[in-house]
Design a protein around this motif. Sequence first.
Motif, PDB file in Angstrom:
ATOM      1  N   LYS A 537       0.838  -1.211   0.000  1.00  0.00           N
ATOM      2  CA  LYS A 537       0.000   0.000   0.000  1.00  0.00           C
ATOM      3  C   LYS A 537       0.869   1.256   0.000  1.00  0.00           C
ATOM      4  O   LYS A 537       0.572   2.223  -0.704  1.00  0.00           O
ATOM      5  N   LYS A 538       1.921   1.244   0.808  1.00  0.00           N
ATOM      6  CA  LYS A 538       2.837   2.381   0.855  1.00  0.00           C
ATOM      7  C   LYS A 538       4.269   1.874   0.744  1.00  0.00           C
ATOM      8  O   LYS A 538       4.593   0.789   1.219  1.00  0.00           O
ATOM      9  N   THR A 539       5.110   2.653   0.087  1.00  0.00           N
ATOM     10  CA  THR A 539       6.499   2.248  -0.087  1.00  0.00           C
ATOM     11  C   THR A 539       7.252   2.349   1.236  1.00  0.00           C
ATOM     12  O   THR A 539       6.777   2.924   2.211  1.00  0.00           O
ATOM     13  N   TYR A 540       8.455   1.773   1.256  1.00  0.00           N
ATOM     14  CA  TYR A 540       9.228   1.772   2.496  1.00  0.00           C
ATOM     15  C   TYR A 540       9.715   3.177   2.843  1.00  0.00           C
ATOM     16  O   TYR A 540       9.711   4.086   2.009  1.00  0.00           O
ATOM     17  N   ALA A 541      10.123   3.341   4.100  1.00  0.00           N
ATOM     18  CA  ALA A 541      10.567   4.648   4.596  1.00  0.00           C
ATOM     19  C   ALA A 541      11.693   5.179   3.720  1.00  0.00           C
ATOM     20  O   ALA A 541      12.666   4.485   3.450  1.00  0.00           O
ATOM     21  N   TYR A 542      11.537   6.430   3.320  1.00  0.00           N
ATOM     22  CA  TYR A 542      12.482   7.018   2.369  1.00  0.00           C
ATOM     23  C   TYR A 542      12.725   8.463   2.759  1.00  0.00           C
ATOM     24  O   TYR A 542      11.890   9.113   3.409  1.00  0.00           O
ATOM     25  N   SER A 543      13.861   8.986   2.356  1.00  0.00           N
ATOM     26  CA  SER A 543      14.245  10.340   2.769  1.00  0.00           C
ATOM     27  C   SER A 543      13.368  11.427   2.169  1.00  0.00           C
ATOM     28  O   SER A 543      13.438  12.585   2.600  1.00  0.00           O
ATOM     29  N   ARG A 566      10.973  12.610  14.588  1.00  0.00           N
ATOM     30  CA  ARG A 566      11.079  11.407  15.424  1.00  0.00           C
ATOM     31  C   ARG A 566      11.050  10.145  14.574  1.00  0.00           C
ATOM     32  O   ARG A 566      11.774   9.179  14.835  1.00  0.00           O
ATOM     33  N   GLY A 567      10.197  10.146  13.550  1.00  0.00           N
ATOM     34  CA  GLY A 567      10.138   8.981  12.677  1.00  0.00           C
ATOM     35  C   GLY A 567      11.444   8.756  11.941  1.00  0.00           C
ATOM     36  O   GLY A 567      11.915   7.616  11.807  1.00  0.00           O
ATOM     37  N   ALA A 568      12.055   9.842  11.449  1.00  0.00           N
ATOM     38  CA  ALA A 568      13.310   9.721  10.710  1.00  0.00           C
ATOM     39  C   ALA A 568      14.464   9.332  11.620  1.00  0.00           C
ATOM     40  O   ALA A 568      15.477   8.804  11.145  1.00  0.00           O
ATOM     41  N   ALA A 569      14.312   9.596  12.930  1.00  0.00           N
ATOM     42  CA  ALA A 569      15.378   9.284  13.879  1.00  0.00           C
ATOM     43  C   ALA A 569      15.287   7.864  14.420  1.00  0.00           C
ATOM     44  O   ALA A 569      16.197   7.408  15.127  1.00  0.00           O
ATOM     45  N   GLN A 570      14.217   7.147  14.109  1.00  0.00           N
ATOM     46  CA  GLN A 570      14.078   5.780  14.584  1.00  0.00           C
ATOM     47  C   GLN A 570      15.128   4.888  13.928  1.00  0.00           C
ATOM     48  O   GLN A 570      15.329   4.929  12.723  1.00  0.00           O
ATOM     49  N   THR A 571      15.757   4.064  14.733  1.00  0.00           N
ATOM     50  CA  THR A 571      16.828   3.202  14.242  1.00  0.00           C
ATOM     51  C   THR A 571      16.252   1.928  13.629  1.00  0.00           C
ATOM     52  O   THR A 571      15.367   1.300  14.201  1.00  0.00           O
ATOM     53  N   GLY A 613      24.626  -3.276  10.011  1.00  0.00           N
ATOM     54  CA  GLY A 613      24.479  -2.396  11.158  1.00  0.00           C
ATOM     55  C   GLY A 613      23.072  -1.853  11.233  1.00  0.00           C
ATOM     56  O   GLY A 613      22.168  -2.323  10.544  1.00  0.00           O
ATOM     57  N   SER A 614      22.880  -0.871  12.049  1.00  0.00           N
ATOM     58  CA  SER A 614      21.579  -0.217  12.144  1.00  0.00           C
ATOM     59  C   SER A 614      21.768   1.257  11.847  1.00  0.00           C
ATOM     60  O   SER A 614      22.851   1.807  12.017  1.00  0.00           O
ATOM     61  N   THR A 615      20.693   1.869  11.397  1.00  0.00           N
ATOM     62  CA  THR A 615      20.807   3.264  10.991  1.00  0.00           C
ATOM     63  C   THR A 615      19.487   3.984  11.193  1.00  0.00           C
ATOM     64  O   THR A 615      18.426   3.372  11.290  1.00  0.00           O
ATOM     65  N   SER A 616      19.573   5.269  11.251  1.00  0.00           N
ATOM     66  CA  SER A 616      18.391   6.128  11.147  1.00  0.00           C
ATOM     67  C   SER A 616      18.693   7.125  10.041  1.00  0.00           C
ATOM     68  O   SER A 616      19.848   7.328   9.669  1.00  0.00           O
ATOM     69  N   LEU A 617      17.654   7.737   9.498  1.00  0.00           N
ATOM     70  CA  LEU A 617      17.883   8.728   8.458  1.00  0.00           C
ATOM     71  C   LEU A 617      18.538   9.981   9.011  1.00  0.00           C
ATOM     72  O   LEU A 617      19.233  10.698   8.302  1.00  0.00           O
ATOM     73  N   ILE A 631      22.238  12.650   5.083  1.00  0.00           N
ATOM     74  CA  ILE A 631      21.114  11.728   5.219  1.00  0.00           C
ATOM     75  C   ILE A 631      21.206  10.654   4.137  1.00  0.00           C
ATOM     76  O   ILE A 631      21.205  10.966   2.942  1.00  0.00           O
ATOM     77  N   PRO A 632      21.267   9.361   4.519  1.00  0.00           N
ATOM     78  CA  PRO A 632      21.171   8.321   3.492  1.00  0.00           C
ATOM     79  C   PRO A 632      19.751   8.286   2.946  1.00  0.00           C
ATOM     80  O   PRO A 632      18.798   8.660   3.633  1.00  0.00           O
ATOM     81  N   THR A 633      19.590   7.851   1.723  1.00  0.00           N
ATOM     82  CA  THR A 633      18.265   7.890   1.108  1.00  0.00           C
ATOM     83  C   THR A 633      17.290   6.937   1.776  1.00  0.00           C
ATOM     84  O   THR A 633      16.091   7.201   1.812  1.00  0.00           O
TER      85      THR A 633
END
Length: 747
Positions: A537-543, A566-571, A613-617, A631-633
Amino acid sequence: MSKKLTIQGLTTPVAKSNKVVGSRPVSIGISEDESDSEFSKLLQDALGSWWLGEKGDTLPRREFQSKCVLPYIHGRWLDSDHLLRTPQMIGREAIDKLLRMPDESLGWPVYYPADQPHVAEFIRANNQHKIDLDLRPLPTPRPHPATEEGNNLYNQPGFLFLPNAYVVPGGAFSEMYGWDSCFIILGILASAEYILKHEGCYILDESQYRPSTHEDVQRLFQLAKGMVDNHIYEIRCYGGYVLNGNRAYYLTRSQPPLFTRQALAVYEFAMKYGEEVDLPYIETLAHCLYPDDKERIVPTSYDDWMRKQVVPAATSYYYYWTDPELVFADWDPRGVHIKGQNPRVVRITPDGDYVEGAEKESWVAYRYYPDGDGASPEVVNGMQDQNKQLYLDAARFFREFPEENPMDPRTGRPMFWDPKCSNFANLTQEFFCADRAVRASGFDLSGRYGAQGQYATNYAPVDLNTLLFQMGSDLLLMYHRFGSDYHSQEESKVIREQIRERVENARFVINNLLWQDEGEGGSFRDLRIHKIGTAPKKTYAYSTTFVPLWAKGLINDPEKRKRVLRGAAQTEVVTQDQIFHKTDDTVVWIKDNPGEIFRQVDGASEFCKIEAGSTSLISLTKSEQPWSYGIPTSSIHSGNQWDFPYSWAPIQHFAVEGLWETAIKDGGEALQAVRNIIEGWVDAVDIVFAQSGNLVEKYTSYDPADYESVARGYAEAEVGFGWTNAVYLRFLLQAEERLGDLFGEES
């Protein structure tokens, strides 16, 4: 004699994948050996004997930027050996770096509008490099892409004449692009502003290292205005919209619509600095568009320019995207129109269902939908070996994973790959339309729209819908302030009402249908239009989640703006999603394996497994050694160049511009996020420049000193580079004005 010169306060991580395990200082090699690199010579010119004397072996960061990086940027705009292209260089411009010349050619094809035969004479008189050219008027009427005439035009090499000088992105990209040009124009104006604020700063211009002057400001400004005029010319003469680029195979598609932003930036610069620097209005289009009728319609001031040229062109371009029943059928958008369904306009429900008619509650949204037919020529006939493999790999992917190739409900045949289809690699027109849409989006390639981009026409993108909201808002402002000479008072009233309705509709769609709650946070995501195949329904989290924050007046809820942060900072774990690579005669797919990242080793055709690893935007806290250099895409390691781990200039621009309002009002996390983005991105650019003497198109966000080759797209980062130069310079100006000294000796 050679030495190492360390840049104070600049380090690069010692990284294992994206995990920082230490850091090392960045140094640059300075040598008096005449055989050394161009960069070494540049540094010698820039610094002279300064570093050998009382300053010692440590170069303060500010000095490195002001005496090395910034002269490079200021000079590249004005240097015809690098990024500048002029009408007198049309022979060299016509040589295509992406597409091969056809066999038995009379020369590189160059097209011009059929109603402007005087342009052909101009081209002949200005071919200073004496390149063999095959001059051709555009065929009239405009051919359909599916005809033989259309194929000969849209799927073959062909340069499109533009009347003014322009700046190209760099590397393989040697034409005037659509959305690249907006960032380049902003960067050119930023250079002009920087020169005004730092009198006598240096420019590396055509191998001369010299102090800047007010004449440089004038040259830069006229270059920026001329580029806007080139886009007006494209809209007026090449189909009604800003082209992906001025090549014949781009005549069937546009790019992210930023035309009003660049036009307003030029106008506002003229209003702010015109008297101080002496920036008289110079008309650049009349000699092509109106050679026999100059007095009546030629602008004589910047307000005239907006009213007579910018607003009419912007209106045509806006309607290309947003009018549900308008399709331009002629090269001149003022000519023949077809009353029919504009494929770029769709109606959607909150569930992501496409609606025919008004049976359900629905809203208008916009998508990328190009007009071309068949395979993109820059892939099948391209000069880049990695790109040439894309379609063969896509066909093999659909054979290996038939669940990714659903039945087309309209034809009852496989949707994307069909063994009975006669197209290249048996890929269908549905697939090629999606592939062209990905390229029109500017984010080519990523996995947002499926492993092969096959669902690209099946989504209403956050970024496109936001850009059209902003364009509509800009047009309302322009009609109020300037009006339009091309439209009567009554027509202008109707146009304003239509634009106002579309702007308000877009406001609702973006704030509601394209929004996704994520606990305390949230994000803006592309919404599916059709329920087909495996498209979610919606694409994955993107920058692109930051783009709605950038648009003026779109997100008025302060809490929603904070939730985006806050959403972009989630790991998230950096996940592997449907990457493939050719090993001898075998294509290996690694599908849906979170935490298992495979990386190509030293260019060899094999993969080694490395720890994920883990990342946040984005980071909301201050860290002594943040791993993120911009910011990675995304957090999807798909092998595509517009996914993790790459950081690109446009994303940094949208995010910082979008976060300023919250940062200024509230400080706190938003201000820290802005500082982290600016500092991380500038660090990336400085590190790579210290290594190579170049700015490049994209950076590895966890360690710019360790560039990760792309599996799908342009393997190496192209050198130049227009939008990187622009965003870097704007960030330095913004940091200077709003954040204090980020990069001084204390940093």
